[in-house]
Design a protein around this motif. Structure first.
Motif, PDB file in Angstrom:
ATOM      1  N   CYS A 131       0.836  -1.190   0.000  1.00  0.00           N
ATOM      2  CA  CYS A 131       0.000   0.000   0.000  1.00  0.00           C
ATOM      3  C   CYS A 131       0.882   1.256   0.000  1.00  0.00           C
ATOM      4  O   CYS A 131       1.791   1.377   0.837  1.00  0.00           O
ATOM      5  CB  CYS A 131      -0.900   0.000   1.232  1.00  0.00           C
ATOM      6  SG  CYS A 131      -1.886   1.497   1.427  1.00  0.00           S
ATOM      7  N   CYS A 167      -6.104  -1.848   0.274  1.00  0.00           N
ATOM      8  CA  CYS A 167      -5.261  -2.275   1.390  1.00  0.00           C
ATOM      9  C   CYS A 167      -6.141  -2.841   2.491  1.00  0.00           C
ATOM     10  O   CYS A 167      -7.153  -2.252   2.853  1.00  0.00           O
ATOM     11  CB  CYS A 167      -4.461  -1.084   1.917  1.00  0.00           C
ATOM     12  SG  CYS A 167      -3.436  -1.475   3.352  1.00  0.00           S
ATOM     13  N   THR A 189      -2.785  -6.612   0.530  1.00  0.00           N
ATOM     14  CA  THR A 189      -3.619  -5.869  -0.404  1.00  0.00           C
ATOM     15  C   THR A 189      -4.323  -6.855  -1.321  1.00  0.00           C
ATOM     16  O   THR A 189      -3.899  -8.008  -1.454  1.00  0.00           O
ATOM     17  CB  THR A 189      -2.792  -4.882  -1.245  1.00  0.00           C
ATOM     18  OG1 THR A 189      -1.842  -5.612  -2.029  1.00  0.00           O
ATOM     19  CG2 THR A 189      -2.063  -3.865  -0.371  1.00  0.00           C
TER      20      THR A 189
END
Length: 169
Positions: free
Chosen positions: A131, A156, A139
């Protein structure tokens, strides 16, 4: 017979032109700006699209011509160079930093190719994408395509923020 010599001034001007889809990056940072030279009083700029059919190429060309003419270069020609094809590895370290600052996860290393045809993979590549906001490693890909074909949409799990990821090419 004409001689071709690089123009530092023309290159410096061309290197300030930003990408119309990623305005935090210059064409130089993106690795699209390949060469700037002068031949018989004309500035010749060579650019390579990030992918075939990139819709931003016309705007890049127009912006380069406008910037160079505004700087006093009367004759400007912009050429499209397709060989070698652009690679996301050409994005500068500064460009990758700017992408992350803008909330776009920068690409990792592009797949290595030894020439010849591009290998066909039938499944979507699985990427470990961090992220750009919190640095979290957990993620998930929401869409293979983001606002442009060269980006994908991720989310995320740590901060729950959606973000774009610039794909490797």
């Amino acid at each position: 017979m004409s001689t071709v010599t690089p123009l530092r001034g023309a290159y410096a001007i061309a290197a300030t032109v930003t990408d119309p889809e990623l305005p935090m990056l210059t064409l130089a940072d993106l690795g699209v700006l390949r060469d700037v030279s002068e031949c018989d009083g004309r500035v010749i700029v060579s650019i390579t699209p990030t992918y075939s059919g990139c819709p931003a190429m016309d705007t890049m060309r127009d912006d380069l011509v406008h910037a160079l003419r505004a700087a006093g270069f009367a004759e400007v020609q912009v050429r499209t160079v397709l060989d070698p094809p652009w690679s996301s590895d050409w994005i500068s370290a500064e460009g990758k930093r700017r992408l992350a600052e803008a909330g776009i996860a920068p690409p990792g290393q592009a797949p290595t190719r030894s020439g010849g045809p591009v290998p066909l993979t039938l499944g979507a590549p699985v990427r470990a994408v961090r992220c750009p906001y919190c640095g979290g490693p957990e993620t998930e890909q929401l869409s293979r395509f983001g606002a442009t074909a060269c980006k994908a949409l991720y989310r995320c799990h740590s901060c729950v923020e959606p973000f774009e990821y610039f794909k490797e090419f």
